[in-house]
Design a protein around this motif. Structure first.
Motif, PDB file in Angstrom:
ATOM      1  N   LYS A   5       0.853  -1.185   0.000  1.00 10.38           N
ATOM      2  CA  LYS A   5       0.000   0.000   0.000  1.00 10.38           C
ATOM      3  C   LYS A   5       0.891   1.238   0.000  1.00 10.38           C
ATOM      4  O   LYS A   5       1.872   1.286   0.731  1.00 10.38           O
ATOM      5  N   TYR A   6       0.545   2.210  -0.822  1.00  7.96           N
ATOM      6  CA  TYR A   6       1.295   3.457  -0.909  1.00  7.96           C
ATOM      7  C   TYR A   6       0.348   4.605  -0.594  1.00  7.96           C
ATOM      8  O   TYR A   6      -0.865   4.488  -0.771  1.00  7.96           O
ATOM      9  N   ASN A   7       0.894   5.726  -0.119  1.00  3.39           N
ATOM     10  CA  ASN A   7       0.079   6.869   0.269  1.00  3.39           C
ATOM     11  C   ASN A   7       0.464   8.105  -0.519  1.00  3.39           C
ATOM     12  O   ASN A   7       1.656   8.380  -0.699  1.00  3.39           O
ATOM     13  N   ALA A   8      -0.533   8.864  -0.953  1.00  8.03           N
ATOM     14  CA  ALA A   8      -0.299  10.185  -1.532  1.00  8.03           C
ATOM     15  C   ALA A   8      -0.097  11.166  -0.384  1.00  8.03           C
ATOM     16  O   ALA A   8      -0.456  10.885   0.760  1.00  8.03           O
ATOM     17  N   LEU A   9       0.473  12.320  -0.677  1.00  7.32           N
ATOM     18  CA  LEU A   9       0.691  13.329   0.362  1.00  7.32           C
ATOM     19  C   LEU A   9      -0.603  14.020   0.791  1.00  7.32           C
ATOM     20  O   LEU A   9      -0.641  14.642   1.855  1.00  7.32           O
ATOM     21  N   ASN A  10      -1.643  13.913  -0.026  1.00  4.24           N
ATOM     22  CA  ASN A  10      -2.918  14.543   0.329  1.00  4.24           C
ATOM     23  C   ASN A  10      -3.361  14.067   1.705  1.00  4.24           C
ATOM     24  O   ASN A  10      -3.306  12.883   2.002  1.00  4.24           O
ATOM     25  N   GLY A  11      -3.790  15.007   2.539  1.00  7.88           N
ATOM     26  CA  GLY A  11      -4.201  14.675   3.892  1.00  7.88           C
ATOM     27  C   GLY A  11      -3.106  14.916   4.915  1.00  7.88           C
ATOM     28  O   GLY A  11      -3.343  14.827   6.118  1.00  7.88           O
ATOM     29  N   SER A  12      -1.892  15.226   4.453  1.00  4.73           N
ATOM     30  CA  SER A  12      -0.804  15.562   5.373  1.00  4.73           C
ATOM     31  C   SER A  12      -1.093  16.918   5.996  1.00  4.73           C
ATOM     32  O   SER A  12      -1.791  17.757   5.414  1.00  4.73           O
ATOM     33  N   LYS A  13      -0.547  17.157   7.203  1.00  4.24           N
ATOM     34  CA  LYS A  13      -0.820  18.439   7.869  1.00  4.24           C
ATOM     35  C   LYS A  13       0.388  18.905   8.671  1.00  4.24           C
ATOM     36  O   LYS A  13       1.196  18.108   9.134  1.00  4.24           O
ATOM     37  N   LEU A  14       0.487  20.228   8.799  1.00  2.03           N
ATOM     38  CA  LEU A  14       1.523  20.872   9.588  1.00  2.03           C
ATOM     39  C   LEU A  14       0.834  21.625  10.710  1.00  2.03           C
ATOM     40  O   LEU A  14      -0.065  22.429  10.461  1.00  2.03           O
ATOM     41  N   GLU A  15       1.261  21.345  11.960  1.00  2.58           N
ATOM     42  CA  GLU A  15       0.624  21.934  13.131  1.00  2.58           C
ATOM     43  C   GLU A  15       1.684  22.508  14.066  1.00  2.58           C
ATOM     44  O   GLU A  15       2.832  22.082  14.036  1.00  2.58           O
ATOM     45  N   PHE A  16       1.262  23.463  14.912  1.00  2.00           N
ATOM     46  CA  PHE A  16       2.172  24.028  15.902  1.00  2.00           C
ATOM     47  C   PHE A  16       1.499  24.092  17.260  1.00  2.00           C
ATOM     48  O   PHE A  16       0.274  24.090  17.366  1.00  2.00           O
ATOM     49  N   SER A  17       2.338  24.156  18.309  1.00  2.00           N
ATOM     50  CA  SER A  17       1.856  24.258  19.679  1.00  2.00           C
ATOM     51  C   SER A  17       2.890  25.016  20.509  1.00  2.00           C
ATOM     52  O   SER A  17       4.086  24.948  20.232  1.00  2.00           O
ATOM     53  N   ALA A  18       2.415  25.714  21.524  1.00  2.00           N
ATOM     54  CA  ALA A  18       3.313  26.429  22.432  1.00  2.00           C
ATOM     55  C   ALA A  18       4.133  25.458  23.282  1.00  2.00           C
ATOM     56  O   ALA A  18       5.245  25.776  23.693  1.00  2.00           O
ATOM     57  N   THR A  19       3.581  24.272  23.536  1.00  2.00           N
ATOM     58  CA  THR A  19       4.274  23.264  24.335  1.00  2.00           C
ATOM     59  C   THR A  19       4.274  21.941  23.581  1.00  2.00           C
ATOM     60  O   THR A  19       3.402  21.691  22.743  1.00  2.00           O
ATOM     61  N   LYS A  20       5.223  21.082  23.917  1.00  2.00           N
ATOM     62  CA  LYS A  20       5.359  19.803  23.208  1.00  2.00           C
ATOM     63  C   LYS A  20       4.118  18.925  23.345  1.00  2.00           C
ATOM     64  O   LYS A  20       3.699  18.275  22.396  1.00  2.00           O
ATOM     65  N   GLU A  21       3.527  18.897  24.526  1.00  2.00           N
ATOM     66  CA  GLU A  21       2.366  18.035  24.771  1.00  2.00           C
ATOM     67  C   GLU A  21       1.045  18.796  24.704  1.00  2.00           C
ATOM     68  O   GLU A  21      -0.008  18.232  25.004  1.00  2.00           O
ATOM     69  N   GLY A  22       1.091  20.081  24.326  1.00  2.00           N
ATOM     70  CA  GLY A  22      -0.120  20.892  24.296  1.00  2.00           C
ATOM     71  C   GLY A  22      -0.992  20.608  23.087  1.00  2.00           C
ATOM     72  O   GLY A  22      -0.701  19.735  22.267  1.00  2.00           O
ATOM     73  N   ALA A  23      -2.075  21.366  22.995  1.00  2.00           N
ATOM     74  CA  ALA A  23      -2.972  21.256  21.847  1.00  2.00           C
ATOM     75  C   ALA A  23      -2.296  21.884  20.630  1.00  2.00           C
ATOM     76  O   ALA A  23      -1.720  22.971  20.726  1.00  2.00           O
ATOM     77  N   TYR A  24      -2.360  21.199  19.506  1.00  2.00           N
ATOM     78  CA  TYR A  24      -1.739  21.675  18.272  1.00  2.00           C
ATOM     79  C   TYR A  24      -2.784  22.334  17.374  1.00  2.00           C
ATOM     80  O   TYR A  24      -3.922  21.890  17.309  1.00  2.00           O
ATOM     81  N   THR A  25      -2.347  23.390  16.677  1.00  2.69           N
ATOM     82  CA  THR A  25      -3.192  24.121  15.730  1.00  2.69           C
ATOM     83  C   THR A  25      -2.659  23.879  14.328  1.00  2.69           C
ATOM     84  O   THR A  25      -1.470  24.123  14.065  1.00  2.69           O
ATOM     85  N   ALA A  26      -3.514  23.416  13.428  1.00  3.47           N
ATOM     86  CA  ALA A  26      -3.102  23.150  12.045  1.00  3.47           C
ATOM     87  C   ALA A  26      -3.082  24.452  11.247  1.00  3.47           C
ATOM     88  O   ALA A  26      -3.911  25.336  11.459  1.00  3.47           O
ATOM     89  N   ILE A  27      -2.124  24.543  10.334  1.00  6.29           N
ATOM     90  CA  ILE A  27      -2.066  25.652   9.393  1.00  6.29           C
ATOM     91  C   ILE A  27      -2.698  25.141   8.100  1.00  6.29           C
ATOM     92  O   ILE A  27      -2.172  24.234   7.458  1.00  6.29           O
ATOM     93  N   SER A  28      -3.832  25.689   7.727  1.00 15.07           N
ATOM     94  CA  SER A  28      -4.543  25.202   6.535  1.00 15.07           C
ATOM     95  C   SER A  28      -3.928  25.772   5.256  1.00 15.07           C
ATOM     96  O   SER A  28      -3.180  26.740   5.287  1.00 15.07           O
ATOM     97  N   GLY A  29      -4.247  25.147   4.147  1.00 16.16           N
ATOM     98  CA  GLY A  29      -3.787  25.610   2.846  1.00 16.16           C
ATOM     99  C   GLY A  29      -2.431  25.083   2.427  1.00 16.16           C
ATOM    100  O   GLY A  29      -1.850  25.576   1.453  1.00 16.16           O
ATOM    101  N   LEU A  30      -1.906  24.068   3.124  1.00 14.46           N
ATOM    102  CA  LEU A  30      -0.590  23.509   2.804  1.00 14.46           C
ATOM    103  C   LEU A  30      -0.582  22.953   1.379  1.00 14.46           C
ATOM    104  O   LEU A  30      -1.437  22.160   1.006  1.00 14.46           O
ATOM    105  N   LYS A  31       0.403  23.395   0.572  1.00 13.54           N
ATOM    106  CA  LYS A  31       0.521  22.956  -0.815  1.00 13.54           C
ATOM    107  C   LYS A  31       1.697  22.023  -1.044  1.00 13.54           C
ATOM    108  O   LYS A  31       1.587  21.058  -1.796  1.00 13.54           O
TER     109      LYS A  31
END
Length: 145
Positions: A5-31
Motif C-alpha cells: 500500500k502506498y500513500n499520496a501526500l494529500n491529507g498531510s498536515k503541519l501543526e504548531f503548539s506552544a508546548t510539546k504536549e499541548g494542543a496543536y493548531t493546524a495551518i490550513s492551505g498547505l501545498k
C-alpha cells in the motif's frame, strides 16, 4: 505475497503548539512539503596506509531550513497568514508537528519566517513559511502493531 500500500501526500498536515504536549493548531492551505533529512557531512579518515582511495565516516547532517508553501486564505483574524505572521512578528519559538497521510510524524522546534509569493495574472495568492529547526528533528514511524 501481500500487496503493498502506498500513500499520496494529500491529507498531510503541519501543526504548531506552544508546548510539546499541548494542543496543536493546524495551518490550513498547505501545498508543498520539503524534503526532510539529508546527507551527512563526511569526516576524513584517510591515513598513509591508504594507497588508492580516501576513506571517511559519516558526520552530522548540516542544518536545514524547511520551506512549506501555502495557498493564502482571505485575511482575517483566523486566517493561515495571520496565524503564522503573528508567530513571526512575536519571534515565537514553537513546537511543530508534520504528520504525513501515512501517519509518519516529524517533530521539531522553530521560529517562523514568511514570504508572500509573487506571481502574475491568474495566479493564486500564496506564501512560503520557512522553519529552521533549533533541535534535532525526531521522526516517528507507525508500525501498526
Amino acid at each position: 505475497m501481500a500487496e503493498k500500500k502506498y500513500n499520496a501526500l494529500n491529507g498531510s498536515k503541519l501543526e504548531f503548539s506552544a508546548t510539546k504536549e499541548g494542543a496543536y493548531t493546524a495551518i490550513s492551505g498547505l501545498k508543498t512539503i520539503p524534503d526532510i533529512g539529508g546527507t551527512p557531512n563526511t569526516i576524513d579518515t584517510t591515513c598513509l596506509d591508504n594507497t588508492k582511495y580516501e576513506t571517511a565516516i559519516n558526520g552530522l547532517i548540516p542544518v536545514q531550513s524547511y520551506e512549506f508553501e501555502f495557498n493564502l486564505e482571505e485575511p482575517s483574524a483566523e486566517s493561515n497568514i495571520k496565524l503564522v505572521s503573528d508567530l513571526e512578528d512575536n519571534e515565537t519559538i514553537v513546537y511543530w508537528k508534520l504528520t504525513y497521510s501515512s501517519g509518519i510524524i516529524v517533530a521539531f522546534r522553530s521560529d517562523v519566517k514568511t514570504t508572500i509569493k509573487g506571481g502574475s495574472s491568474g495566479d493564486l495568492e500564496g506564501f512560503t513559511m520557512t522553519l529552521t529547526p533549533i533541535d534535532e528533528p525526531t521522526r516517528t514511524i507507525p508500525t501498526g502493531e
